[in-house]
Design an enzyme around this catalytic site. Structure first.
Site, PDB file in Angstrom:
ATOM      1  N   CYS A  18     -13.286 -28.810   7.783  1.00 58.84           N
ATOM      2  CA  CYS A  18     -12.069 -28.113   7.343  1.00 58.84           C
ATOM      3  C   CYS A  18     -10.878 -29.074   7.253  1.00 58.84           C
ATOM      4  O   CYS A  18     -10.693 -29.938   8.094  1.00 58.84           O
ATOM      5  CB  CYS A  18     -11.778 -26.979   8.328  1.00 58.84           C
ATOM      6  SG  CYS A  18     -10.283 -26.056   7.949  1.00 58.84           S
ATOM      7  N   CYS A  43      -7.655 -28.029   7.133  1.00 64.88           N
ATOM      8  CA  CYS A  43      -6.404 -27.341   7.467  1.00 64.88           C
ATOM      9  C   CYS A  43      -5.617 -28.133   8.510  1.00 64.88           C
ATOM     10  O   CYS A  43      -6.160 -29.012   9.190  1.00 64.88           O
ATOM     11  CB  CYS A  43      -6.667 -25.917   7.952  1.00 64.88           C
ATOM     12  SG  CYS A  43      -7.098 -25.782   9.699  1.00 64.88           S
ATOM     13  N   ASP A  45       0.859  -1.172   0.000  1.00 66.95           N
ATOM     14  CA  ASP A  45       0.000   0.000   0.000  1.00 66.95           C
ATOM     15  C   ASP A  45       0.901   1.228   0.000  1.00 66.95           C
ATOM     16  O   ASP A  45       2.131   1.128   0.042  1.00 66.95           O
ATOM     17  CB  ASP A  45      -0.969  -0.032   1.185  1.00 66.95           C
ATOM     18  CG  ASP A  45      -0.255   0.131   2.515  1.00 66.95           C
ATOM     19  OD1 ASP A  45       0.991   0.302   2.522  1.00 66.95           O
ATOM     20  OD2 ASP A  45      -0.936   0.090   3.552  1.00 66.95           O
ATOM     21  N   CYS A  47      -7.277 -28.055  12.025  1.00 65.53           N
ATOM     22  CA  CYS A  47      -8.479 -28.897  12.188  1.00 65.53           C
ATOM     23  C   CYS A  47      -8.180 -30.376  12.033  1.00 65.53           C
ATOM     24  O   CYS A  47      -8.868 -31.210  12.608  1.00 65.53           O
ATOM     25  CB  CYS A  47      -9.558 -28.464  11.205  1.00 65.53           C
ATOM     26  SG  CYS A  47     -10.260 -26.863  11.661  1.00 65.53           S
ATOM     27  N   ASP A  58      -8.115  -7.227   0.562  1.00 68.03           N
ATOM     28  CA  ASP A  58      -7.121  -7.427   1.621  1.00 68.03           C
ATOM     29  C   ASP A  58      -7.761  -6.989   2.924  1.00 68.03           C
ATOM     30  O   ASP A  58      -8.645  -6.117   2.935  1.00 68.03           O
ATOM     31  CB  ASP A  58      -5.873  -6.565   1.408  1.00 68.03           C
ATOM     32  CG  ASP A  58      -6.065  -5.167   1.960  1.00 68.03           C
ATOM     33  OD1 ASP A  58      -6.735  -4.356   1.305  1.00 68.03           O
ATOM     34  OD2 ASP A  58      -5.588  -4.888   3.084  1.00 68.03           O
ATOM     35  N   HIS A 104      -5.638 -21.648  10.505  1.00 69.46           N
ATOM     36  CA  HIS A 104      -7.039 -21.995  10.228  1.00 69.46           C
ATOM     37  C   HIS A 104      -7.773 -20.865   9.504  1.00 69.46           C
ATOM     38  O   HIS A 104      -8.420 -21.095   8.477  1.00 69.46           O
ATOM     39  CB  HIS A 104      -7.785 -22.357  11.511  1.00 69.46           C
ATOM     40  CG  HIS A 104      -9.243 -22.540  11.257  1.00 69.46           C
ATOM     41  ND1 HIS A 104      -9.745 -23.691  10.694  1.00 69.46           N
ATOM     42  CD2 HIS A 104     -10.301 -21.708  11.415  1.00 69.46           C
ATOM     43  CE1 HIS A 104     -11.044 -23.562  10.531  1.00 69.46           C
ATOM     44  NE2 HIS A 104     -11.413 -22.368  10.959  1.00 69.46           N
TER      45      HIS A 104
END
Lengths: 369, 369
Positions: free
Chosen positions: A304, A306, A93, A309, A266, A335
């Site tokens: 999930c 991930c 940015d 999880c 974002d 996660h």
């Protein structure tokens, strides 16, 4: 290479599109969510963990890196990618939003902004030209024009001045910006005033940037108003350029943004929430420190896939958060970023299969807060 | 299975030995260093990062887990391994050391220790029997007898009482301890008094534990005195059982311990140092926040093959520490634990190749602080 953008498929029932953004650091499939790595690190994540999560592009903050460790040091290191060992794409940015959010520390005029460092109080001045110098030194794939972001609510006169200044600054940014592997995006301002948004968008588009951001939203206005502003702004932005809605990361808002034609998002939300124990599940946010999870030996979200999880229970996660262990933030961030990554993949798949609205409806009917 | 220990090779010139410790969670090559995971997590590390570092066994603290989240909750979760998703071996301490280090909060008598929680001030009483109940619930591969650890300096009478009590408690621990996959180690106390150490060791050995720890050292006494006590204690411990020197983790002290016949070590030093920016290199400790590393774009240790050294520079690490980013602790801990893991591998290789003293001399001539 400068970036190239290709629309792969347009949604039939919405303004959404499936796209590809070609950068010097990989091809980014859009719509995409960009996690925030403020100080040249996405908090609590190693770069290899981010790669495992299929993160394609991250955002980093010029303002923070300008103050510490300094853009020249990062240039000496070979640029931000090399400094932080991030092989994917980066967008920096311009510092404009920090000017806005650290308002009490600054003075704005047409030349630029004087401000005091939030770290040590030292005085600095950033002009559009300086913002370009900083971002060119950082060497991200995408740089942002230096803009003035107004608060909500704000009077029309104040917003108009800021939007005009943002346009003048965008011109100055474009004049001095150069970089073989960096592309400069313009930022549309205009607060919640539709006529100002449209005027600002039209003028910016004449400058022919390779991409356009919509700034100054998600700053406290009602969501419905944000969507209205998107509805009136997006049509003025070229179809063949990527559109980036700044600072938006709530799953619901991303879906609303995508259907309105936004390609990039974002926000610190998924990572900041993770550190605070607010974790996304398919049925909504879950506050893991709640006593009811004390002896809950099920995963955070049993749908999930991930790392968190697949290997840990709510009871263990709660213990880590209650004990203020760093691993809490790491597992929570893994996660939440996986959740975002999976959401964006699902959106792209739905776009490919012409069922975005159905996906949106189903997602929102489950995701209750 | 209870543990089994096998001496693979004895050092010719020292008391050191290369060994294998067979546990229900893998075969541990000794001499070994055990990182500390106080609250069911090695701070700043995911279990998969620890596996990548070839960590074979970690230590976790009964005292902390008893207070939070509670040993019964961990038993409900299926034991500590499952709770924290650690597939390697675990040793739990007994809480004895915490009794010692949180001395102001406790009252000791022959029955056990009354203390107030350092978290919420709540009152608790731990006896040898309770310490066994807690550790059996946690279900580590190795449990430790409940002991009384005396400070340094301490008068002989105080130390003698504590050593006798430790012996009586060891008997009581052995009587109540049972567990198919857990082995109970005895702990030798006796402060810095050689006769007390020898007497305590002899009596404990009669109880026939599957392993013996040497406790109450590294509590402020001069290093040379610690080595003297090791010299007089180790010969009284059986050759066919593992020997564990508690709370010792400085590279120099590990080498001195190994040559005196110690097989196992644990300490918070490498992980705590990492969080404070004190990082091990082959030439000694390095304080990464030192200004001279600001623009040092070389790795922490160019001989090191860890993730941190292979991908990041001193300048980046310093930036992370100065910015108080969590990634600083993660990358620092990965490095320090890799260093320890590599040191122990090097020691084992040197033992295998009959050149331990040469290795020790070379290592210490480079490692200057």
């Amino acid at each position: 290479m400068t970036i190239k953008f290709e629309v792969i498929k347009d949604s039939k029932k919405t303004k959404a599109r499936l796209g590809k953004l070609f950068t010097h650091h990989g091809v980014i499939e859009t719509p995409v969510f960009m996690p925030v790595g403020t100080q040249a690190t996405v908090k609590a994540m190693t770069p290899r963990e981010l790669e495992d999560l299929d993160i394609q592009i991250i955002l980093s903050n010029s303002y923070h890196l300008f103050l510490r460790p300094g853009h020249n040091l990062i240039a000496q290191a070979g640029g931000l990618h090399k400094f932080m060992d991030w092989k994917g794409a980066i967008l920096t940015d311009s510092g404009g939003f920090q000017v806005f959010s650290l308002e009490k520390l600054n003075k704005i005029n047409d030349e630029g902004v004087s401000f005091n460092s939030h770290i040590d109080g030292s005085k600095h001045f950033v002009s559009p030209e300086k913002a370009m110098e900083v971002q060119m030194a950082l060497g991200a794939d995408i740089a942002m024009a230096f803009d003035e972001c107004t608060p909500y609510p704000a009077g029309k006169y104040q917003v108009e001045i800021a939007a005009q200044r943002t346009f003048q600054w965008a011109k100055r940014c474009k004049e001095v910006h150069h970089g073989l592997n960096q592309s400069l995006f313009g930022i549309v301002q205009g607060g919640t005033f539709k006529d100002l948004r449209i005027e600002n968008a039209k003028k910016l588009v004449e400058l022919d940037f390779p991409g356009y951001a919509i700034g100054g939203l998600s700053v406290g206005e009602p969501k419905s108003l944000m969507y209205e502003i998107l509805d009136c702004t997006v049509p003025w932005l070229p179809n063949n350029k990527p559109r980036y809605l700044m600072g938006v990361g709530a799953p619901q808002s991303i879906l609303e943004g995508v259907t309105r034609g936004v390609d990039m998002f974002d926000c610190v939300l998924p990572t900041r929430n993770a550190r605070n124990g607010s974790l996304f599940t398919s049925s909504g946010k879950l506050s893991i420190t709640n006593a009811k999870y004390k002896d809950d030996f099920t995963p955070l979200d049993n749908k999930c896939k991930c790392y968190t999880c697949q290997n840990f229970t709510r009871a263990y996660l709660r213990h880590l958060y209650m004990s203020k262990e760093m691993l809490a933030s790491t597992l929570g961030t893994i996660h939440n970023l996986y959740f975002m990554s999976f959401l964006m993949k699902s959106i792209r798949l739905a776009l490919l299969e012409d069922r975005l609205l159905e996906f949106k409806e189903e997602f929102l009917s489950n995701f209750l807060n």
